[in-house]
Design a protein around this motif. Structure first.
Motif, short mmCIF file in Angstrom:
data_model
loop_
_atom_site.label_atom_id
_atom_site.label_comp_id
_atom_site.label_asym_id
_atom_site.label_seq_id
_atom_site.Cartn_x
_atom_site.Cartn_y
_atom_site.Cartn_z
N ARG A 1 30.04 33.16 27.45
CA ARG A 1 30.83 34.16 28.19
C ARG A 1 32.09 33.52 28.75
NH1 ARG A 1 33.03 34.94 32.42
NH2 ARG A 1 32.14 32.95 33.07
N LYS B 1 46.00 43.34 30.40
CA LYS B 1 44.74 43.47 29.64
C LYS B 1 44.01 44.79 29.91
CE LYS B 1 43.13 39.79 32.01
NZ LYS B 1 42.32 38.60 32.27
N CYS C 1 36.22 40.77 31.45
CA CYS C 1 36.91 39.98 32.48
C CYS C 1 36.68 40.66 33.83
CB CYS C 1 38.41 39.85 32.20
SG CYS C 1 39.22 38.77 33.41
N PRO C 2 36.05 39.93 34.78
CA PRO C 2 35.92 40.49 36.13
C PRO C 2 37.29 40.39 36.78
CG PRO C 2 35.08 38.23 36.10
CD PRO C 2 35.54 38.55 34.69
N MET C 3 37.68 41.41 37.56
CA MET C 3 39.03 41.39 38.13
C MET C 3 39.06 41.91 39.56
SD MET C 3 40.87 42.77 34.70
CE MET C 3 42.36 43.14 35.51
N ILE C 4 39.75 41.14 40.39
CA ILE C 4 39.94 41.58 41.77
C ILE C 4 41.43 41.85 42.04
CG2 ILE C 4 40.09 39.25 42.82
CD1 ILE C 4 38.26 42.36 44.19
N ARG D 1 38.10 26.16 28.77
CA ARG D 1 37.28 26.45 29.96
C ARG D 1 37.79 25.64 31.16
NH1 ARG D 1 32.95 29.99 31.29
NH2 ARG D 1 31.38 29.25 29.84
#
Ligand SMILES: Cc1cc2nc3c(=O)[nH]c(=O)nc-3n(C[C@H](O)[C@H](O)[C@H](O)COP(=O)(O)O)c2cc1C
Length: 208
Positions: free
Chosen positions: A11, A69, A153-156, A192
């Motif tokens: 991931r 994105k 993609c986690p996004m804040i 990474r």
């Protein structure tokens, strides 16, 4: 290496998604159905997901985030945590009560103690619980998606107030993060990032 370990290692947060890749509602529903197994405090299931799939809705999410994105993702998932999840404790346990897996006394005790705990600890705790539980759910969702061949993609990095108004969110639902999902454009992957060695983030029996 077990299958979970490969999923964990493979991931990555997608930097850019391949354009014009669609995901069906059925496949998204399969991901969410698997994610039902996530743990939550008192099994209150604090998390709610709003899935944006149409170009119009994704464009609005792009406007609130400014991150390119969002436009090319196959789906944009808004992760919400419910500060008032504890109010549903009775409904959550109703099935167990009617099946005799829980006695009336146990049911009443659980309803009372969970309600008292969330009410006595107040709104800061309720908000923390919303974020804590939804974050665990979101992480598991990303691993399931990866296992099913989808990148995320986690996004804040988005404007919380704009997302709240875009979705007309009631005050009890806290925006926790946005997850973009699609097929990543591998040519845009960065190596990474550095990870601390275990001894730097784990201590034994004390903080030192
Ligand atoms: C809570 C959270 C918020 C993040 N917000 C963003 C974001 O707004 N935009 C973005 O491109 N990446 C975002 N990321 C992705 C991180 O940059 C990424 O996880 C980190 O660099 C490690 O890379 P990896 O996930 O590929 O291992 C976020 C990650 C987390 C966990």
């Amino acid at each position: 290496m077990g299958e979970l370990q490969s999923v964990v290692k493979e991931r990555r947060s997608a930097m850019k998604f391949q354009e014009d890749v669609t995901i069906s509602k059925e496949e998204l529903s399969q991901i969410f159905a698997m994610n039902k197994h996530v743990p939550s405090a008192f099994n209150l299931q604090h998390t709610h997901y709003v899935v944006l799939t149409t170009p119009e809705e994704k464009a609005k999410a792009y406007e609130a985030s400014g991150q390119y994105k969002v436009q090319t993702a196959s789906a944009v998932i808004i992760v919400l945590g419910d500060m008032m999840a504890y109010k549903h404790v009775g409904r959550i346990n109703e099935g167990m009560l009617s099946l005799g897996m829980m006695s009336q006394i146990e049911y009443d005790l659980e309803t009372r103690s969970v309600t008292e705990m969330y009410e006595s600890k107040g709104p800061v705790f309720q908000r923390e619980e919303a974020i804590r539980n939804a974050s665990l759910s979101a992480m598991q969702l990303m691993l399931i998606a990866k296992d099913m061949g989808w990148d995320t993609c986690p996004m804040i990095g988005y404007d919380e107030a704009r997302i709240a108004s875009l979705l007309e969110l009631p005050a009890n639902l806290v925006p926790v993060m946005m997850i973009t999902l699609g097929k990543m454009d591998e040519s845009k992957m960065r190596p990474r990032g550095y990870r601390k060695p275990v001894d730097e983030f784990v201590t034994w029996n004390s903080i030192q």
